[in-house]
Enzyme design. Structure first.
Site, PDB file in Angstrom:
ATOM      1  N   CYS A  41     -12.469   2.072  -7.196  1.00  7.12           N
ATOM      2  CA  CYS A  41     -12.318   2.695  -5.888  1.00  7.12           C
ATOM      3  C   CYS A  41     -10.860   2.967  -5.556  1.00  7.12           C
ATOM      4  CB  CYS A  41     -12.998   1.880  -4.798  1.00  7.12           C
ATOM      5  SG  CYS A  41     -12.244   0.293  -4.550  1.00  7.12           S
ATOM      6  N   ASP A  43      -8.277   0.844  -4.940  1.00 14.43           N
ATOM      7  CA  ASP A  43      -7.505  -0.149  -4.209  1.00 14.43           C
ATOM      8  C   ASP A  43      -7.897  -1.534  -4.685  1.00 14.43           C
ATOM      9  OD1 ASP A  43      -6.040   1.383  -2.098  1.00 14.43           O
ATOM     10  OD2 ASP A  43      -8.082   2.012  -1.609  1.00 14.43           O
ATOM     11  N   CYS A  68      -2.754   2.939  -2.423  1.00 15.18           N
ATOM     12  CA  CYS A  68      -1.934   3.975  -1.818  1.00 15.18           C
ATOM     13  C   CYS A  68      -0.954   3.355  -0.810  1.00 15.18           C
ATOM     14  CB  CYS A  68      -2.825   5.005  -1.142  1.00 15.18           C
ATOM     15  SG  CYS A  68      -3.957   4.283   0.037  1.00 15.18           S
ATOM     16  N   CYS A 112      -8.615   0.882   3.640  1.00 12.61           N
ATOM     17  CA  CYS A 112      -7.535   0.150   2.965  1.00 12.61           C
ATOM     18  C   CYS A 112      -7.232  -1.145   3.697  1.00 12.61           C
ATOM     19  CB  CYS A 112      -6.269   0.987   2.906  1.00 12.61           C
ATOM     20  SG  CYS A 112      -6.510   2.576   2.141  1.00 12.61           S
TER      21      CYS A 112
END
Lengths: 200, 385
Positions: A41, A43, A68, A112
């Site tokens: 995915c 992360d 990210c 996130c």
């Protein structure tokens, strides 16, 4: 927006993150750790906690994140938020609190920061497990359907009840089941059940 | 370093366009002087383009860009066949641009069956799979891009065209990325339809064209005043069309100089960055556009890398899901790594650098330096490194 994509706070924590665990820690340095997310995915993060055994206050949280800019910034800001908190206080930190302290995030980026608070709760559970305080272990409410991201069926249902009624919408919020066909089927079943429930 | 996303307009192109904004702004359908002047400009542009493509002027349809060209070619043909009550397969490669893949899937509404052809790890279409498909089923149209927008892989267009022609299958190619570097002679390529776009070759945005070989059947999908032989109605984008023709002729006349120069810069960037551990080149090393470098920097997520580079003034693209509208990372990088143990790790960490005619050697050296620094920092905080 022209100079930077996200808030100033995200910029600060992305370019100059705090409490990064640069080396592999010695076993005595920390008393709890947890890893969440997956490369699929996009992360993945690990957190380490140093907890004072008498007061059960978090002295320090360190971390490493593959992800990210907002994933990096959200773990960094979380590490500031938890320092000095008791385990019970730290458990209460929600995704929204992290988003708030980052001065907001775009909707599609929320997943996130959702992960940082979950990693923290997992690490706290691991601490209680290692100190034989199993009665203190608290599971996430509902049944965990995505074991990589620790997303429960209750979270999906909550979202549907708040008006998100498509698979895509659910995934935009929770990133649940990306790249996992069996899990997507399960989410679609929850969606269908909720729709039926709402009709009747 | 992001010329494949779009290019600046060449000053020579802009100079050709300006009079058609200011003085000769007429509608080509008007009979008066400024209308006739505009009509003449469109007609001259068509002549220029058709001589470069080695086709007749009637075979050129000006559009609003690559995406519209792709839609007209694929859906226009599907609509024509459906009126003939025909059925069958519309096929494209699994690494096409979304303008193609989504158009191919949209032919379902006319009763056709979409099909994605596999590519190998270099990103080249499996010709055997194409041949098997054509021989075993009724295939109506095949669309394979000339060169890929993400990894720069150049497809064996001649061979594909031959195979299609032998079996009476219509063959379309999206040549948007190829236009500044490869020959666009449609006779030599042996293709039936081809899409081009102004903004990938130092021309204006919002203008493109589709070459439709005579006797290739297309039904109209845009209705209106009947311009462009009824295939693409709407007042012609006169300055755009003028700019497109100028850009195409400049780009095609500079092919050999640009290919040599950009290949050198490309290889310098690739060689220096591949020296770093766990950096992987995506796509073919040999069958590659001179301007494309696509690398996976394992252990680092693409958007983080992109934003760090952006801070240093270096613009790139990434195949990571974090920077896309969808949650899935690049379908192109996933496809070429499908036989690897973790295709997603390559896709999420991929960065595309695309060189252009204004790129200098100093910029390449600066990029190498910055990438090394950024990679060290992001890997030091990464949980997968």
């Amino acid at each position: 927006m022209v100079n930077w994509l996200y808030s100033e706070k995200v910029r600060k924590h992305f370019f100059n993150p705090v409490n990064v665990q640069l080396n592999t820690p010695e076993p005595h340095e920390f008393n709890a750790t947890a890893t969440i997310g997956s490369i699929v995915c996009g992360d993945m993060m690990q957190v380490w906690l140093r907890i004072d055994k008498v007061s059960e206050i978090i002295e320090k949280m360190t971390w490493k994140t593959f992800g990210c800019a907002t994933a990096i910034a959200s773990t960094s800001v979380l590490s500031e938020m938890v320092a000095g908190k008791t385990l019970e206080q730290a458990r209460e930190i929600k995704a929204e609190d992290i988003v708030k302290s980052l001065e907001g995030l775009p909707q599609n980026k929320i997943h996130c920061s959702v992960m940082g608070d979950k990693a923290l709760r997992m690490a706290i559970n691991n601490y209680y497990r290692s100190t034989c305080q199993t009665e203190m272990i608290r599971q996430e409410t509902g049944k965990v359907i995505d074991t990589r991201l620790i997303v429960t069926d209750e979270e999906v249902k909550d979202l549907i009840r708040q008006g998100t009624d498509t698979l895509q919408g659910i995934q935009e919020h929770l990133k649940v089941g990306v790249g996992d066909k069996a899990l997507i089927k399960e989410i679609e079943k929850i969606l269908e059940d909720e729709r039926q429930g709402q009709k009747s | 370093m992001d010329f494949a996303s779009t290019t600046p307009v060449d000053p020579e192109v802009l100079a050709e366009m300006l009079p058609y904004f200011l003085n000769y702004y007429g509608n080509p359908s008007s009979l008066h002087q400024i209308g006739r002047k505009a009509k003449e400009a469109v007609s001259n542009a068509r002549k220029t383009v058709s001589s470069i493509l080695n086709c007749t002027e009637n075979e050129i349809v000006f559009t609003s860009g690559g995406t519209e060209s792709d839609n007209i070619a694929i859906l226009g043909h599907a609509l024509y066949l459906s009126k003939q009550r025909s059925t069958g397969i519309f096929a494209c490669s699994e690494i096409e641009h979304h303008a193609i893949i989504n158009s191919i899937y949209a032919t379902k509404q006319y009763g056709f069956e979409p099909f994605l052809l596999p590519v190998n790890r270099k990103g080249i279409v499996n010709l055997k799979a194409l041949e098997n498909l054509i021989l075993s089923k009724k295939v109506c149209l095949v669309s394979i891009m000339y060169a890929n927008n993400e990894i720069g892989t150049i497809q064996p267009i001649n061979k594909i065209a031959k195979l299609c022609r032998k079996n009476s299958v219509v063959f379309h190619t999206d040549a948007c990325q190829a236009s500044p570097y490869l020959s666009l002679d449609v006779k030599k390529l042996g293709i039936d339809m081809m899409s081009l776009n102004g903004s990938k070759m130092y021309g204006p945005k919002g203008v493109g064209l589709v070459y439709i070989k005579k006797a290739t059947s297309i039904s109209q999908v845009v209705y209106g005043g009947g311009q462009e032989k009824g295939i693409r109605s709407g007042t012609e984008n006169v300055p755009g069309v003028v700019g497109l023709a100028k850009a195409l002729s400049l780009a095609q006349s500079n092919i050999s100089i640009e290919c040599e120069k950009e290949t050198k810069l490309r290889d310098k960037l690739i060689t220096n960055l591949l020296d770093i551990p766990k950096v992987v080149l995506n796509g073919s090393k040999e069958e590659r556009l001179p301007n494309n470098v696509n690398l996976s920097f394992l252990g680092v997520e693409g958007e983080a890398m992109l934003l760090e580079l952006d801070k240093c003034g270096i613009c790139v693209s990434t195949g990571s899901a974090c920077s896309s509208n969808s949650l899935e990372p690049s379908h192109v990088i996933l496809a070429i790594h499908k036989d690897d143990s973790n295709p997603h790790s390559y896709a999420h960490s991929s960065i595309r650098f695309t060189i252009g005619k204004y790129t200098t050697e100093e910029e390449i050296e600066y990029t190498i330096l910055r990438v090394r620094e950024i990679l060290t920092r992001l890997r030091s905080i990464s949980s997968t490194w």
